[in-house]
Design a protein around this motif. Structure first.
Motif, PDB file in Angstrom:
ATOM      1  N   VAL A   5       0.859  -1.183   0.000  1.00 40.82           N
ATOM      2  CA  VAL A   5       0.000   0.000   0.000  1.00 40.82           C
ATOM      3  C   VAL A   5       0.894   1.232   0.000  1.00 40.82           C
ATOM      4  CG1 VAL A   5      -1.812   1.236   1.239  1.00 40.82           C
ATOM      5  CG2 VAL A   5      -1.770  -1.260   1.282  1.00 40.82           C
ATOM      6  N   PRO A   6       0.645   2.211  -0.873  1.00 36.34           N
ATOM      7  CA  PRO A   6       1.510   3.400  -0.936  1.00 36.34           C
ATOM      8  C   PRO A   6       1.498   4.196   0.369  1.00 36.34           C
ATOM      9  CG  PRO A   6      -0.484   3.709  -2.259  1.00 36.34           C
ATOM     10  CD  PRO A   6      -0.454   2.268  -1.868  1.00 36.34           C
ATOM     11  N   ARG A 213      -1.231 -15.395   7.600  1.00 38.09           N
ATOM     12  CA  ARG A 213      -0.853 -14.120   7.001  1.00 38.09           C
ATOM     13  C   ARG A 213      -1.956 -13.660   6.060  1.00 38.09           C
ATOM     14  NH1 ARG A 213       3.998 -16.873   7.346  1.00 38.09           N
ATOM     15  NH2 ARG A 213       5.720 -15.701   8.343  1.00 38.09           N
ATOM     16  N   ASP A 214      -2.261 -12.373   6.135  1.00 38.94           N
ATOM     17  CA  ASP A 214      -3.250 -11.840   5.204  1.00 38.94           C
ATOM     18  C   ASP A 214      -2.550 -11.399   3.925  1.00 38.94           C
ATOM     19  OD1 ASP A 214      -2.049  -9.402   5.703  1.00 38.94           O
ATOM     20  OD2 ASP A 214      -3.661  -8.627   6.961  1.00 38.94           O
ATOM     21  N   ARG A 215      -3.295 -10.805   3.011  1.00 38.62           N
ATOM     22  CA  ARG A 215      -2.754 -10.457   1.699  1.00 38.62           C
ATOM     23  C   ARG A 215      -1.681  -9.369   1.783  1.00 38.62           C
ATOM     24  NH1 ARG A 215      -7.660  -7.687  -1.513  1.00 38.62           N
ATOM     25  NH2 ARG A 215      -5.974  -7.127  -2.951  1.00 38.62           N
ATOM     26  N   PHE A 216      -1.603  -8.676   2.945  1.00 41.85           N
ATOM     27  CA  PHE A 216      -0.614  -7.617   3.119  1.00 41.85           C
ATOM     28  C   PHE A 216       0.613  -8.095   3.896  1.00 41.85           C
ATOM     29  CE2 PHE A 216      -4.844  -5.632   2.935  1.00 41.85           C
ATOM     30  CZ  PHE A 216      -4.685  -4.861   1.789  1.00 41.85           C
ATOM     31  N   GLY A 217       0.620  -9.376   4.273  1.00 42.90           N
ATOM     32  CA  GLY A 217       1.758  -9.925   4.986  1.00 42.90           C
ATOM     33  C   GLY A 217       1.673  -9.824   6.488  1.00 42.90           C
ATOM     34  N   ASN A 218       0.553  -9.299   7.027  1.00 45.08           N
ATOM     35  CA  ASN A 218       0.391  -9.218   8.476  1.00 45.08           C
ATOM     36  C   ASN A 218       0.198 -10.611   9.063  1.00 45.08           C
ATOM     37  OD1 ASN A 218       0.331  -6.275   8.504  1.00 45.08           O
ATOM     38  ND2 ASN A 218      -1.692  -6.480   7.577  1.00 45.08           N
ATOM     39  N   GLU A 219       0.873 -10.891  10.166  1.00 44.49           N
ATOM     40  CA  GLU A 219       0.784 -12.203  10.812  1.00 44.49           C
ATOM     41  C   GLU A 219      -0.195 -12.169  11.970  1.00 44.49           C
ATOM     42  OE1 GLU A 219       4.502 -13.768  12.049  1.00 44.49           O
ATOM     43  OE2 GLU A 219       5.222 -14.155  10.007  1.00 44.49           O
ATOM     44  N   LYS A 282      -0.794   1.958   9.143  1.00 42.51           N
ATOM     45  CA  LYS A 282      -0.609   0.873   8.174  1.00 42.51           C
ATOM     46  C   LYS A 282      -1.910   0.104   7.957  1.00 42.51           C
ATOM     47  CE  LYS A 282       2.261  -3.276   7.391  1.00 42.51           C
ATOM     48  NZ  LYS A 282       1.183  -4.266   7.247  1.00 42.51           N
ATOM     49  N   PHE A 283      -2.551  -0.301   9.058  1.00 42.56           N
ATOM     50  CA  PHE A 283      -3.786  -1.082   8.949  1.00 42.56           C
ATOM     51  C   PHE A 283      -4.910  -0.260   8.334  1.00 42.56           C
ATOM     52  CE2 PHE A 283      -2.277  -3.723  12.810  1.00 42.56           C
ATOM     53  CZ  PHE A 283      -1.546  -4.537  11.971  1.00 42.56           C
ATOM     54  N   SER A 284      -4.990   1.025   8.694  1.00 45.78           N
ATOM     55  CA  SER A 284      -6.052   1.863   8.127  1.00 45.78           C
ATOM     56  C   SER A 284      -5.858   2.013   6.619  1.00 45.78           C
ATOM     57  CB  SER A 284      -6.073   3.233   8.807  1.00 45.78           C
ATOM     58  OG  SER A 284      -4.853   3.921   8.618  1.00 45.78           O
ATOM     59  N   ALA A 285      -4.595   2.132   6.172  1.00 45.37           N
ATOM     60  CA  ALA A 285      -4.325   2.227   4.739  1.00 45.37           C
ATOM     61  C   ALA A 285      -4.717   0.943   4.023  1.00 45.37           C
ATOM     62  CB  ALA A 285      -2.846   2.534   4.508  1.00 45.37           C
ATOM     63  N   GLU A 286      -4.388  -0.196   4.640  1.00 44.20           N
ATOM     64  CA  GLU A 286      -4.714  -1.485   4.027  1.00 44.20           C
ATOM     65  C   GLU A 286      -6.225  -1.678   3.897  1.00 44.20           C
ATOM     66  OE1 GLU A 286      -0.700  -3.697   5.769  1.00 44.20           O
ATOM     67  OE2 GLU A 286      -2.642  -4.014   6.720  1.00 44.20           O
ATOM     68  N   GLN A 287      -6.956  -1.321   4.949  1.00 42.98           N
ATOM     69  CA  GLN A 287      -8.410  -1.472   4.885  1.00 42.98           C
ATOM     70  C   GLN A 287      -9.024  -0.484   3.899  1.00 42.98           C
ATOM     71  OE1 GLN A 287      -9.966  -4.061   6.439  1.00 42.98           O
ATOM     72  NE2 GLN A 287      -7.825  -4.569   6.877  1.00 42.98           N
ATOM     73  N   TYR A 297     -15.805  -0.537   8.642  1.00 44.61           N
ATOM     74  CA  TYR A 297     -15.839  -1.585   9.666  1.00 44.61           C
ATOM     75  C   TYR A 297     -14.598  -1.476  10.552  1.00 44.61           C
ATOM     76  CZ  TYR A 297     -16.269  -6.167  11.834  1.00 44.61           C
ATOM     77  OH  TYR A 297     -16.367  -7.181  12.759  1.00 44.61           O
ATOM     78  N   PHE A 298     -13.449  -1.220   9.949  1.00 40.20           N
ATOM     79  CA  PHE A 298     -12.213  -1.037  10.711  1.00 40.20           C
ATOM     80  C   PHE A 298     -12.334   0.160  11.654  1.00 40.20           C
ATOM     81  CE2 PHE A 298      -7.963   1.003  10.955  1.00 40.20           C
ATOM     82  CZ  PHE A 298      -7.279   0.000  11.617  1.00 40.20           C
ATOM     83  N   VAL A 299     -12.953   1.243  11.199  1.00 44.30           N
ATOM     84  CA  VAL A 299     -13.168   2.420  12.046  1.00 44.30           C
ATOM     85  C   VAL A 299     -14.001   2.044  13.270  1.00 44.30           C
ATOM     86  CG1 VAL A 299     -14.356   4.654  12.161  1.00 44.30           C
ATOM     87  CG2 VAL A 299     -12.897   4.121  10.204  1.00 44.30           C
ATOM     88  N   ALA A 300     -15.011   1.189  13.072  1.00 42.07           N
ATOM     89  CA  ALA A 300     -15.831   0.746  14.210  1.00 42.07           C
ATOM     90  C   ALA A 300     -14.977  -0.008  15.226  1.00 42.07           C
ATOM     91  CB  ALA A 300     -16.980  -0.133  13.722  1.00 42.07           C
ATOM     92  N   MET A 301     -14.079  -0.872  14.750  1.00 48.62           N
ATOM     93  CA  MET A 301     -13.208  -1.623  15.661  1.00 48.62           C
ATOM     94  C   MET A 301     -12.271  -0.687  16.430  1.00 48.62           C
ATOM     95  SD  MET A 301     -14.210  -4.719  15.287  1.00 48.62           S
ATOM     96  CE  MET A 301     -15.846  -3.976  15.013  1.00 48.62           C
ATOM     97  N   ILE A 302     -11.710   0.317  15.735  1.00 49.33           N
ATOM     98  CA  ILE A 302     -10.817   1.268  16.391  1.00 49.33           C
ATOM     99  C   ILE A 302     -11.601   2.120  17.393  1.00 49.33           C
ATOM    100  CG2 ILE A 302      -9.300   3.253  16.042  1.00 49.33           C
ATOM    101  CD1 ILE A 302      -8.082   0.582  15.258  1.00 49.33           C
ATOM    102  N   SER A 303     -12.839   2.445  17.073  1.00 45.27           N
ATOM    103  CA  SER A 303     -13.670   3.224  17.997  1.00 45.27           C
ATOM    104  C   SER A 303     -13.883   2.453  19.300  1.00 45.27           C
ATOM    105  CB  SER A 303     -15.013   3.559  17.345  1.00 45.27           C
ATOM    106  OG  SER A 303     -15.731   4.510  18.110  1.00 45.27           O
TER     107      SER A 303
END
Length: 371
Positions: A5-6, A213-219, A282-287, A297-303
Protein backbone atom coordinates in the motif's frame (compact mmCIF):
# COMPACT_ATOMS: atom_id res chain seq x y z
CA UNK A 1 4.15 -11.84 -2.89
CA UNK A 2 2.14 -9.52 -0.61
CA UNK A 3 0.16 -6.46 -1.65
CA UNK A 4 1.92 -3.14 -0.93
CA UNK A 5 0.00 0.00 0.00
CA UNK A 6 1.51 3.40 -0.94
CA UNK A 7 2.77 5.58 1.90
CA UNK A 8 0.41 8.44 1.09
CA UNK A 9 -2.50 6.12 1.81
CA UNK A 10 -1.04 5.45 5.28
CA UNK A 11 -1.40 9.17 6.04
CA UNK A 12 -4.82 9.49 4.40
CA UNK A 13 -6.22 6.38 6.09
CA UNK A 14 -4.85 7.41 9.49
CA UNK A 15 -6.35 10.90 9.28
CA UNK A 16 -9.71 9.65 7.96
CA UNK A 17 -9.86 7.09 10.76
CA UNK A 18 -8.50 8.95 13.80
CA UNK A 19 -9.64 12.50 13.04
CA UNK A 20 -13.41 11.86 13.13
CA UNK A 21 -13.18 9.41 16.04
CA UNK A 22 -11.20 11.78 18.27
CA UNK A 23 -13.38 14.74 17.28
CA UNK A 24 -16.58 12.86 18.12
CA UNK A 25 -15.03 11.54 21.37
CA UNK A 26 -14.24 15.08 22.51
CA UNK A 27 -17.60 16.30 21.20
CA UNK A 28 -19.24 13.83 23.61
CA UNK A 29 -17.38 15.47 26.52
CA UNK A 30 -18.25 18.92 25.20
CA UNK A 31 -21.99 18.34 24.67
CA UNK A 32 -22.59 16.76 28.09
CA UNK A 33 -20.51 19.49 29.73
CA UNK A 34 -22.53 22.14 27.92
CA UNK A 35 -25.74 20.40 28.99
CA UNK A 36 -24.66 20.90 32.62
CA UNK A 37 -23.66 24.52 32.05
CA UNK A 38 -19.88 24.05 31.86
CA UNK A 39 -18.07 26.50 29.59
CA UNK A 40 -15.47 25.09 27.21
CA UNK A 41 -12.51 27.40 26.64
CA UNK A 42 -10.89 25.31 23.90
CA UNK A 43 -11.95 22.49 21.58
CA UNK A 44 -8.90 21.26 19.68
CA UNK A 45 -8.50 18.63 16.99
CA UNK A 46 -4.84 17.70 17.37
CA UNK A 47 -2.17 18.92 19.77
CA UNK A 48 0.51 21.57 19.68
CA UNK A 49 0.57 24.77 17.66
CA UNK A 50 -2.75 26.08 16.34
CA UNK A 51 -3.01 25.99 12.55
CA UNK A 52 -6.49 27.46 12.21
CA UNK A 53 -9.33 28.32 14.52
CA UNK A 54 -12.38 30.38 15.31
CA UNK A 55 -13.98 31.58 18.55
CA UNK A 56 -17.77 31.17 18.87
CA UNK A 57 -20.17 33.47 20.73
CA UNK A 58 -19.87 31.32 23.89
CA UNK A 59 -16.16 32.01 24.03
CA UNK A 60 -15.04 28.55 22.92
CA UNK A 61 -11.98 28.47 20.69
CA UNK A 62 -12.47 25.78 18.04
CA UNK A 63 -9.12 24.99 16.46
CA UNK A 64 -7.08 22.54 14.40
CA UNK A 65 -3.59 21.93 15.77
CA UNK A 66 -0.36 20.72 14.21
CA UNK A 67 -0.03 17.19 15.67
CA UNK A 68 -2.96 15.02 14.44
CA UNK A 69 -2.56 12.34 17.12
CA UNK A 70 -5.57 13.15 19.27
CA UNK A 71 -7.45 16.14 20.55
CA UNK A 72 -8.91 17.68 23.66
CA UNK A 73 -11.60 19.90 25.13
CA UNK A 74 -10.48 22.28 27.87
CA UNK A 75 -13.28 23.21 30.22
CA UNK A 76 -13.28 26.40 32.25
CA UNK A 77 -11.61 25.80 35.60
CA UNK A 78 -9.19 23.12 34.37
CA UNK A 79 -6.27 24.75 36.17
CA UNK A 80 -4.48 21.64 37.38
CA UNK A 81 -4.11 18.01 36.20
CA UNK A 82 -6.66 16.68 38.70
CA UNK A 83 -9.26 19.43 37.96
CA UNK A 84 -9.49 20.14 41.69
CA UNK A 85 -10.62 23.44 43.30
CA UNK A 86 -7.69 25.77 43.93
CA UNK A 87 -7.11 29.25 45.31
CA UNK A 88 -7.18 30.55 41.76
CA UNK A 89 -10.54 28.88 41.22
CA UNK A 90 -11.95 30.23 44.51
CA UNK A 91 -10.92 33.74 43.47
CA UNK A 92 -13.17 33.64 40.39
CA UNK A 93 -16.45 35.62 40.45
CA UNK A 94 -19.38 33.38 41.40
CA UNK A 95 -20.96 33.58 37.94
CA UNK A 96 -17.72 32.40 36.29
CA UNK A 97 -17.14 29.77 38.96
CA UNK A 98 -20.57 28.26 38.31
CA UNK A 99 -19.56 27.68 34.68
CA UNK A 100 -16.49 25.65 35.62
CA UNK A 101 -16.03 21.89 35.72
CA UNK A 102 -15.14 21.91 39.44
CA UNK A 103 -18.44 23.52 40.42
CA UNK A 104 -20.50 20.55 39.25
CA UNK A 105 -21.69 17.68 41.39
CA UNK A 106 -19.83 14.39 41.45
CA UNK A 107 -22.35 12.58 39.25
CA UNK A 108 -22.34 15.41 36.71
CA UNK A 109 -18.53 15.37 36.46
CA UNK A 110 -18.59 11.59 36.08
CA UNK A 111 -21.10 11.83 33.21
CA UNK A 112 -19.05 14.52 31.47
CA UNK A 113 -15.91 12.36 31.68
CA UNK A 114 -17.70 9.15 30.65
CA UNK A 115 -19.36 10.84 27.67
CA UNK A 116 -16.25 10.53 25.49
CA UNK A 117 -15.80 6.74 25.68
CA UNK A 118 -19.58 6.24 25.56
CA UNK A 119 -19.67 8.26 22.33
CA UNK A 120 -17.03 5.95 20.82
CA UNK A 121 -19.08 2.91 21.81
CA UNK A 122 -22.21 4.47 20.26
CA UNK A 123 -20.32 5.18 17.01
CA UNK A 124 -19.25 1.54 16.79
CA UNK A 125 -22.74 0.28 17.60
CA UNK A 126 -24.26 2.55 14.94
CA UNK A 127 -21.79 1.32 12.30
CA UNK A 128 -22.21 -2.36 13.20
CA UNK A 129 -26.00 -2.03 13.34
CA UNK A 130 -25.98 -0.46 9.87
CA UNK A 131 -23.87 -3.34 8.55
CA UNK A 132 -26.27 -5.83 10.15
CA UNK A 133 -29.24 -4.19 8.41
CA UNK A 134 -27.46 -3.99 5.05
CA UNK A 135 -25.86 -7.44 5.00
CA UNK A 136 -28.00 -9.43 7.44
CA UNK A 137 -26.51 -12.08 9.68
CA UNK A 138 -25.19 -15.52 8.88
CA UNK A 139 -26.84 -18.52 10.51
CA UNK A 140 -24.41 -21.45 10.47
CA UNK A 141 -25.31 -24.40 12.69
CA UNK A 142 -22.37 -25.68 14.82
CA UNK A 143 -22.25 -28.99 12.97
CA UNK A 144 -18.94 -30.49 11.83
CA UNK A 145 -19.19 -30.84 8.06
CA UNK A 146 -15.49 -30.63 7.15
CA UNK A 147 -12.87 -32.27 9.35
CA UNK A 148 -9.13 -31.90 8.77
CA UNK A 149 -7.51 -35.32 9.21
CA UNK A 150 -4.43 -33.88 10.92
CA UNK A 151 -6.42 -31.35 12.95
CA UNK A 152 -6.72 -31.44 16.73
CA UNK A 153 -10.45 -32.18 16.61
CA UNK A 154 -10.00 -35.25 14.40
CA UNK A 155 -7.10 -36.48 16.53
CA UNK A 156 -9.27 -36.13 19.64
CA UNK A 157 -12.06 -38.24 18.11
CA UNK A 158 -14.61 -35.81 16.64
CA UNK A 159 -16.42 -37.00 13.53
CA UNK A 160 -18.26 -35.44 10.62
CA UNK A 161 -21.90 -34.86 11.61
CA UNK A 162 -21.13 -34.10 15.26
CA UNK A 163 -23.09 -31.13 16.59
CA UNK A 164 -21.07 -29.06 19.04
CA UNK A 165 -23.22 -28.18 22.04
CA UNK A 166 -20.84 -26.48 24.48
CA UNK A 167 -17.34 -25.00 24.26
CA UNK A 168 -15.51 -24.80 27.60
CA UNK A 169 -18.86 -24.77 29.36
CA UNK A 170 -20.43 -22.14 27.08
CA UNK A 171 -23.54 -23.23 25.16
CA UNK A 172 -23.40 -22.27 21.49
CA UNK A 173 -25.95 -22.13 18.71
CA UNK A 174 -23.84 -21.07 15.72
CA UNK A 175 -20.48 -21.77 14.17
CA UNK A 176 -19.47 -18.13 14.63
CA UNK A 177 -19.76 -18.58 18.38
CA UNK A 178 -17.49 -21.63 18.12
CA UNK A 179 -14.90 -19.61 16.22
CA UNK A 180 -15.05 -16.81 18.78
CA UNK A 181 -14.34 -19.23 21.62
CA UNK A 182 -11.40 -20.95 19.89
CA UNK A 183 -9.51 -18.52 17.62
CA UNK A 184 -8.41 -16.10 20.40
CA UNK A 185 -7.06 -18.89 22.64
CA UNK A 186 -4.15 -20.63 20.88
CA UNK A 187 -2.26 -23.06 23.07
CA UNK A 188 -4.97 -23.25 25.74
CA UNK A 189 -6.97 -26.22 26.99
CA UNK A 190 -10.32 -26.77 25.31
CA UNK A 191 -13.29 -28.85 26.36
CA UNK A 192 -16.03 -29.68 23.87
CA UNK A 193 -19.34 -31.41 24.35
CA UNK A 194 -20.87 -32.77 21.15
CA UNK A 195 -24.09 -34.52 20.26
CA UNK A 196 -23.68 -37.68 18.19
CA UNK A 197 -26.56 -40.04 17.42
CA UNK A 198 -28.56 -38.69 20.36
CA UNK A 199 -25.68 -39.09 22.83
CA UNK A 200 -23.55 -36.38 24.47
CA UNK A 201 -19.81 -36.94 24.27
CA UNK A 202 -17.04 -34.93 25.97
CA UNK A 203 -13.60 -34.16 24.51
CA UNK A 204 -10.61 -32.29 25.92
CA UNK A 205 -7.44 -31.24 24.10
CA UNK A 206 -5.11 -28.30 23.51
CA UNK A 207 -5.96 -25.72 20.86
CA UNK A 208 -3.10 -25.73 18.32
CA UNK A 209 -1.53 -22.40 17.39
CA UNK A 210 -1.58 -21.44 13.74
CA UNK A 211 0.20 -18.40 12.26
CA UNK A 212 -1.76 -16.93 9.36
CA UNK A 213 -0.85 -14.12 7.00
CA UNK A 214 -3.25 -11.84 5.20
CA UNK A 215 -2.75 -10.46 1.70
CA UNK A 216 -0.61 -7.62 3.12
CA UNK A 217 1.76 -9.92 4.99
CA UNK A 218 0.39 -9.22 8.48
CA UNK A 219 0.78 -12.20 10.81
CA UNK A 220 -1.91 -13.39 13.20
CA UNK A 221 -1.58 -16.10 15.85
CA UNK A 222 -4.92 -17.88 16.15
CA UNK A 223 -6.29 -21.08 17.59
CA UNK A 224 -7.56 -23.63 15.06
CA UNK A 225 -8.84 -27.15 15.67
CA UNK A 226 -9.56 -28.24 12.08
CA UNK A 227 -13.36 -28.18 11.81
CA UNK A 228 -15.58 -26.29 9.41
CA UNK A 229 -19.21 -25.94 8.48
CA UNK A 230 -20.31 -25.07 4.95
CA UNK A 231 -24.09 -24.91 5.22
CA UNK A 232 -25.36 -21.52 6.29
CA UNK A 233 -27.84 -18.89 5.24
CA UNK A 234 -28.07 -15.11 5.36
CA UNK A 235 -30.99 -13.97 7.52
CA UNK A 236 -32.39 -10.43 7.06
CA UNK A 237 -32.20 -8.30 10.21
CA UNK A 238 -34.58 -5.54 11.29
CA UNK A 239 -33.41 -2.29 12.88
CA UNK A 240 -34.19 -3.33 16.45
CA UNK A 241 -32.49 -6.71 16.15
CA UNK A 242 -29.57 -5.08 14.33
CA UNK A 243 -28.93 -2.75 17.27
CA UNK A 244 -29.17 -5.58 19.81
CA UNK A 245 -26.79 -7.65 17.70
CA UNK A 246 -24.39 -4.67 17.38
CA UNK A 247 -24.33 -4.23 21.16
CA UNK A 248 -23.49 -7.93 21.52
CA UNK A 249 -20.77 -7.65 18.86
CA UNK A 250 -19.30 -4.65 20.67
CA UNK A 251 -19.28 -6.58 23.94
CA UNK A 252 -17.56 -9.52 22.23
CA UNK A 253 -14.89 -7.17 20.90
CA UNK A 254 -14.24 -5.73 24.35
CA UNK A 255 -13.92 -9.26 25.73
CA UNK A 256 -11.36 -10.05 23.01
CA UNK A 257 -9.34 -6.98 24.02
CA UNK A 258 -9.35 -7.98 27.67
CA UNK A 259 -8.28 -11.50 26.69
CA UNK A 260 -5.52 -10.24 24.41
CA UNK A 261 -4.08 -7.86 27.01
CA UNK A 262 -4.14 -10.58 29.68
CA UNK A 263 -2.40 -13.01 27.32
CA UNK A 264 0.34 -10.44 26.66
CA UNK A 265 0.74 -9.72 30.40
CA UNK A 266 0.99 -13.43 31.19
CA UNK A 267 3.41 -14.09 28.33
CA UNK A 268 1.08 -16.21 26.22
CA UNK A 269 1.25 -13.69 23.39
CA UNK A 270 4.33 -11.73 22.30
CA UNK A 271 4.50 -8.02 23.13
CA UNK A 272 5.14 -7.24 19.46
CA UNK A 273 1.41 -7.71 18.92
CA UNK A 274 0.93 -4.35 20.65
CA UNK A 275 0.51 -1.63 18.08
CA UNK A 276 0.87 2.13 18.10
CA UNK A 277 0.20 4.98 15.65
CA UNK A 278 2.40 3.58 12.87
CA UNK A 279 0.62 0.20 12.86
CA UNK A 280 -2.73 1.99 13.05
CA UNK A 281 -1.75 4.03 9.98
CA UNK A 282 -0.61 0.87 8.17
CA UNK A 283 -3.79 -1.08 8.95
CA UNK A 284 -6.05 1.86 8.13
CA UNK A 285 -4.32 2.23 4.74
CA UNK A 286 -4.71 -1.49 4.03
CA UNK A 287 -8.41 -1.47 4.89
CA UNK A 288 -8.96 1.70 2.87
CA UNK A 289 -7.33 0.01 -0.13
CA UNK A 290 -9.91 -2.81 0.16
CA UNK A 291 -12.86 -0.42 -0.12
CA UNK A 292 -15.10 1.78 1.98
CA UNK A 293 -17.11 -1.01 3.68
CA UNK A 294 -13.92 -2.64 4.98
CA UNK A 295 -12.51 0.71 6.08
CA UNK A 296 -15.69 1.77 7.89
CA UNK A 297 -15.84 -1.58 9.67
CA UNK A 298 -12.21 -1.04 10.71
CA UNK A 299 -13.17 2.42 12.05
CA UNK A 300 -15.83 0.75 14.21
CA UNK A 301 -13.21 -1.62 15.66
CA UNK A 302 -10.82 1.27 16.39
CA UNK A 303 -13.67 3.22 18.00
CA UNK A 304 -14.24 0.31 20.38
CA UNK A 305 -10.48 0.23 21.05
CA UNK A 306 -10.44 3.95 21.89
CA UNK A 307 -13.40 3.61 24.23
CA UNK A 308 -11.89 0.60 25.98
CA UNK A 309 -8.44 2.17 26.40
CA UNK A 310 -9.89 5.44 27.70
CA UNK A 311 -11.91 3.57 30.32
CA UNK A 312 -8.85 1.83 31.78
CA UNK A 313 -8.34 3.06 35.38
CA UNK A 314 -5.09 4.83 34.54
CA UNK A 315 -4.70 8.39 35.89
CA UNK A 316 -4.72 10.93 33.03
CA UNK A 317 -7.21 8.82 31.05
CA UNK A 318 -10.98 9.13 31.42
CA UNK A 319 -11.02 5.88 33.39
CA UNK A 320 -8.55 7.33 35.88
CA UNK A 321 -10.85 10.28 36.56
CA UNK A 322 -13.82 7.94 36.95
CA UNK A 323 -11.83 5.77 39.38
CA UNK A 324 -11.17 8.81 41.57
CA UNK A 325 -14.85 9.79 41.41
CA UNK A 326 -15.85 6.26 42.43
CA UNK A 327 -13.43 6.40 45.38
CA UNK A 328 -14.81 9.80 46.34
CA UNK A 329 -18.36 8.46 46.25
CA UNK A 330 -17.39 5.58 48.58
CA UNK A 331 -15.22 7.66 50.95
CA UNK A 332 -17.61 10.64 50.81
CA UNK A 333 -14.64 12.94 50.37
CA UNK A 334 -12.17 13.43 47.52
CA UNK A 335 -8.53 12.45 47.65
CA UNK A 336 -6.23 15.37 48.35
CA UNK A 337 -5.42 17.61 45.44
CA UNK A 338 -1.72 16.86 45.91
CA UNK A 339 -2.19 13.06 45.77
CA UNK A 340 -4.42 13.34 42.72
CA UNK A 341 -1.94 15.61 40.97
CA UNK A 342 0.90 13.17 41.61
CA UNK A 343 -1.25 10.29 40.44
CA UNK A 344 -2.12 12.06 37.21
CA UNK A 345 1.48 13.07 36.57
CA UNK A 346 2.48 9.43 37.06
CA UNK A 347 -0.32 8.36 34.74
CA UNK A 348 0.85 10.78 32.04
CA UNK A 349 4.40 9.43 32.39
CA UNK A 350 3.10 5.86 32.06
CA UNK A 351 1.04 6.69 28.97
CA UNK A 352 3.96 8.49 27.33
CA UNK A 353 6.30 5.59 28.13
CA UNK A 354 3.77 3.13 26.66
CA UNK A 355 3.39 5.28 23.54
CA UNK A 356 7.17 5.36 23.16
CA UNK A 357 7.37 1.58 23.55
CA UNK A 358 4.64 0.79 20.99
CA UNK A 359 6.09 3.33 18.57
CA UNK A 360 9.52 1.67 18.77
CA UNK A 361 7.69 -1.66 18.39
CA UNK A 362 5.96 -0.30 15.27
CA UNK A 363 9.20 0.97 13.75
CA UNK A 364 10.93 -2.37 14.38
CA UNK A 365 8.11 -4.13 12.51
CA UNK A 366 8.64 -2.09 9.33
CA UNK A 367 10.18 -3.95 6.36
CA UNK A 368 13.18 -1.61 6.27
CA UNK A 369 14.16 -2.93 9.71
CA UNK A 370 13.43 -6.57 8.86
CA UNK A 371 9.85 -6.65 10.09
Amino acid sequence: MFDAVPWWMWILGFLLMLGPLVTLHELGHYLVGRMFGVKANVFSVGFGKELAGVTDRRGTRWKISALPFGGYVQFAGDMNPASQPSEEWLALPEEERNQTFQSKSLWQKALIVAAGPVTNFLIAIAILASFNVIYGRMEIPPVVEVLAEEGAAAQAGLEIGDRIVTVSGNEIESFDELRGLIAPYPGEQLSLQVERDGQLLDFEFLIPTKVERDRFGNEFRIGQIGVRSVNGEVVPVGVGEAVVLAVRQTGDMVQLMVTGIWQIITGRRPVDELGGPIKMAKFSAEQLSLGWPEFIYFVAMISINLAFINLLPIPALDGGHLAFYAAEAVRRRPASARSQEWAFRTGIAFVLALMLFVTINDIASLPIFGG
